[in-house]
Write an enzyme that holds these catalytic residues in place. Structure first.
Site, PDB file in Angstrom:
ATOM      1  N   GLU A 205       0.813  -1.207   0.000  1.00 53.34           N
ATOM      2  CA  GLU A 205       0.000   0.000   0.000  1.00 53.34           C
ATOM      3  C   GLU A 205       0.854   1.267   0.000  1.00 53.34           C
ATOM      4  O   GLU A 205       0.357   2.354   0.267  1.00 53.34           O
ATOM      5  CB  GLU A 205      -0.969  -0.003   1.190  1.00 53.34           C
ATOM      6  CG  GLU A 205      -1.966  -1.144   1.099  1.00 53.34           C
ATOM      7  CD  GLU A 205      -3.095  -1.043   2.107  1.00 53.34           C
ATOM      8  OE1 GLU A 205      -3.238   0.002   2.760  1.00 53.34           O
ATOM      9  OE2 GLU A 205      -3.841  -2.013   2.219  1.00 53.34           O
ATOM     10  N   ASP A 242      -3.228  -1.336  12.286  1.00 54.06           N
ATOM     11  CA  ASP A 242      -4.061  -2.482  11.911  1.00 54.06           C
ATOM     12  C   ASP A 242      -3.221  -3.715  12.223  1.00 54.06           C
ATOM     13  O   ASP A 242      -2.272  -4.046  11.498  1.00 54.06           O
ATOM     14  CB  ASP A 242      -4.454  -2.442  10.433  1.00 54.06           C
ATOM     15  CG  ASP A 242      -5.354  -3.626  10.053  1.00 54.06           C
ATOM     16  OD1 ASP A 242      -5.660  -4.444  10.944  1.00 54.06           O
ATOM     17  OD2 ASP A 242      -5.734  -3.727   8.867  1.00 54.06           O
ATOM     18  N   LYS A 337     -15.641  -1.936   3.820  1.00 53.53           N
ATOM     19  CA  LYS A 337     -15.006  -2.194   2.528  1.00 53.53           C
ATOM     20  C   LYS A 337     -16.072  -2.735   1.592  1.00 53.53           C
ATOM     21  O   LYS A 337     -16.592  -3.846   1.819  1.00 53.53           O
ATOM     22  CB  LYS A 337     -13.918  -3.254   2.689  1.00 53.53           C
ATOM     23  CG  LYS A 337     -12.695  -2.819   3.501  1.00 53.53           C
ATOM     24  CD  LYS A 337     -11.873  -4.053   3.843  1.00 53.53           C
ATOM     25  CE  LYS A 337     -10.467  -3.716   4.302  1.00 53.53           C
ATOM     26  NZ  LYS A 337      -9.771  -4.926   4.817  1.00 53.53           N
ATOM     27  N   SER A 367      -5.833  -3.716  -0.234  1.00 52.95           N
ATOM     28  CA  SER A 367      -4.404  -3.660  -0.558  1.00 52.95           C
ATOM     29  C   SER A 367      -4.183  -3.760  -2.072  1.00 52.95           C
ATOM     30  O   SER A 367      -3.198  -3.237  -2.587  1.00 52.95           O
ATOM     31  CB  SER A 367      -3.640  -4.749   0.189  1.00 52.95           C
ATOM     32  OG  SER A 367      -4.302  -5.982   0.099  1.00 52.95           O
ATOM     33  N   LYS A 388      -9.617   5.214   5.041  1.00 52.88           N
ATOM     34  CA  LYS A 388      -8.333   4.506   5.094  1.00 52.88           C
ATOM     35  C   LYS A 388      -7.971   4.025   3.690  1.00 52.88           C
ATOM     36  O   LYS A 388      -8.746   3.278   3.083  1.00 52.88           O
ATOM     37  CB  LYS A 388      -8.465   3.325   6.051  1.00 52.88           C
ATOM     38  CG  LYS A 388      -7.240   2.465   6.170  1.00 52.88           C
ATOM     39  CD  LYS A 388      -7.521   1.204   6.991  1.00 52.88           C
ATOM     40  CE  LYS A 388      -6.326   0.286   7.018  1.00 52.88           C
ATOM     41  NZ  LYS A 388      -6.643  -1.051   7.510  1.00 52.88           N
TER      42      LYS A 388
HETATM   43  C1  LIG Z   1      -6.854  -2.880   3.713  1.00 49.48           C
HETATM   44  C2  LIG Z   1      -6.539  -4.018   4.342  1.00 49.48           C
HETATM   45  O1  LIG Z   1      -5.850  -5.010   3.724  1.00 49.48           O
HETATM   46  P1  LIG Z   1      -6.481  -6.061   2.714  1.00 49.48           P
HETATM   47  O2  LIG Z   1      -7.125  -5.283   1.614  1.00 49.48           O
HETATM   48  O3  LIG Z   1      -5.321  -6.885   2.276  1.00 49.48           O
HETATM   49  O4  LIG Z   1      -7.496  -6.833   3.512  1.00 49.48           O
HETATM   50  C3  LIG Z   1      -6.936  -4.238   5.746  1.00 49.48           C
HETATM   51  O5  LIG Z   1      -6.680  -5.315   6.297  1.00 49.48           O
HETATM   52  O6  LIG Z   1      -7.527  -3.363   6.374  1.00 49.48           O
HETATM   53 MG   LIG Z   2      -7.606  -4.621   8.258  1.00 46.27          MG
END
Ligand SMILES: C=C(OP(=O)(O)O)C(=O)O
Ligand SMILES: [Mg+2]
EC number: 4.2.1.11
Length: 427
Positions: A205, A242, A337, A367, A388
């Site tokens: 990231e 995190d 998400k 990510s 985020k």
């Molecule tokens: C953004 C993250 O990573 P990933 O997209 O790999 O879950 C997270 O864990 O908050």
């Molecule tokens: Mg996370």
């Protein structure tokens, strides 16, 4: 402008990890077009919508031929002739068409790309930016960014156990100022690492790839960099972690590679408690593994009044899980998400469940990302309060930070930075 859907296209495009992903494009009879690209996680919760990948292909199961075919086939047939303004009705029809509990038949990636493209098309037809279309006249705030300085865990070949060492600046006066402050700390961190001969490139990231001997070294370096940049570490500018503990914990056992230690739930809570005392930490995400609800409850009861406790893998953008967490006091904030849920309607429901519980709500990238900036508009239009995305230094991340600057500028004197009040705290 007419919002009847006349075209639905699925397209194979590429993400920031060099993997194929799904783009959906929706065309309306009035000429408006909406487009969106599915992101992909690396540290995924087991309760997430399925990111449908092909088996046994040249990309080692990474390809998205089937998910793209879902958009061009069954989904296109379902959507043609329907009204793009009916987001909830179409999302419900998509869920029913897939017919599985985890969206594994058509693919969560196919569904979320379609669902987000639909919102873009409806906003374009209305002639307004997506955030304004989603806000529907309700007041909005510009969210506080969580910006990664070091990447670890699944995003940096487990170079350190903790996945994200981030900075939050809720004391800034605006989003633009929060970026200014964080960029100064980011550069100060880079300088420190260069001087110490520890600069090894960037993680998934965009945060520095840390060559540290302990997790504490990352915390020490970050705190020192805040001071180097001329700030006072504390409530106005501090650390957000995190832990992504599901990556190294299961069944109440936590195996930290760097510390060469195996901890039980209590040991893990004590370790994080020591960090909370020693470092200016404002927020911790997934402090325990997704299967350790008792651990989440104990951690939140002990530290939730002064620290934000976020559920990511633990809550997987699922409204029912957020409601259960509110009832059990197992967190005080939820990461949101869109591709964990699979449709915008379900994503919104999880965020609303968080707000109803008084939780902090954070709209988050994955990510694996692209130039897609839909999440900026969700964070503002749904008034999430926090956002985020990852670090500086990778353009799929900068696309989001820069889009948020444009939205803040567009709001002008009406822009309200969410600040301290956005962070989740237990009563
Ligand atoms: C953004 C993250 O990573 P990933 O997209 O790999 O879950 C997270 O864990 O908050
Ligand atoms: Mg996370």
């Amino acid at each position: 402008m007419s919002t009847e859907i006349i075209g639905v296209i699925g397209r194979r495009v590429w993400d920031s990890r060099g993997r194929p992903t799904v783009e959906a494009e929706i065309r309306l009879s009035g000429g408006a077009i909406g487009r969106a690209i599915a992101p992909a996680g690396a540290s995924t919760g087991s309760g997430e919508a399925v990111d449908l990948r092909d088996g046994g292909d040249a990309f080692g199961g990474y390809d998205v031929t089937r998910a793209v075919a879902s958009v061009n086939g069954e989904i296109a047939t379902l959507l043609k002739g329907r009204d793009a303004a009916d987001q909830a009705g179409i999302d419900a029809a998509l869920i029913a068409l897939d017919g599985t509990a985890n969206k594994g038949r058509l693919g969560g990636n196919a569904l979320i790309a379609t669902s987000m493209a639909l919102a873009h098309a409806a906003a374009a037809a209305a002639g307004v930016p997506l955030w304004r279309h989603l806000a529907q006249g309700r007041p909005v705030r510009i969210p506080v960014p969580e910006i990664q300085i070091f990447g670890g865990g699944a995003h940096a070949a487990r170079r350190v156990d903790i996945q994200d060492f981030m900075l939050m600046a809720p004391g800034a006066a605006s989003f633009a100022e929060a970026l200014d402050w964080t960029a100064e700390v980011y550069r100060a961190t880079g300088l420190r690492m260069k001087r110490a001969g520890k600069l090894q490139g960037v993680a998934d990231e965009g945060g520095y790839w840390p060559a540290f001997a302990t997790n504490e070294e990352a915390l020490d370096e970050l705190t020192a960099a805040i001071l180097d940049a001329g700030f006072t570490p504390g409530p106005d500018i501090g650390i957000s972690l995190d832990v992504a503990a599901s990556e190294f914990g299961r069944g109440g056992r936590y195996r930290l590679a760097l510390d060469d230690s195996a901890l039980d739930t209590e040991g893990m809570i004590e370790l994080l408690g020591r960090w909370l005392t020693a470092y200016p930490i404002l927020s911790i995400e997934d402090p325990l593994a997704e299967d350790d609800e008792a651990g989440f409850i104990a951690f939140t009861s002990r530290f939730g009044r002064t620290c934000q406790v976020i559920g990511d893998d633990f809550l997987v953008t699922n409204a029912a899980r957020v409601e259960a967490a509110a009832a059990a006091h197992s967190a005080n904030a939820v990461l949101v998400k869109p591709n964990q849920a699979g449709t915008l309607t379900e994503t919104r429901a999880a965020l609303d469940a968080g707000k109803a519980a008084g939780f902090g709500t954070i709209v988050s990238a994955r990510s694996g990302e692209s130039e897609d900036v839909t999440i900026c508009h969700l964070a503002v239009g749904w008034d999430a309060g926090q956002f985020k995305v990852g670090s500086f230094s990778r353009s799929e991340r900068m696309a989001k930070w820069n889009e948020m600057l444009r939205i803040e500028e567009e709001l002008g004197r009406d822009a309200v930075f969410a600040g301290h009040a956005a962070l989740g705290r237990s009563a």
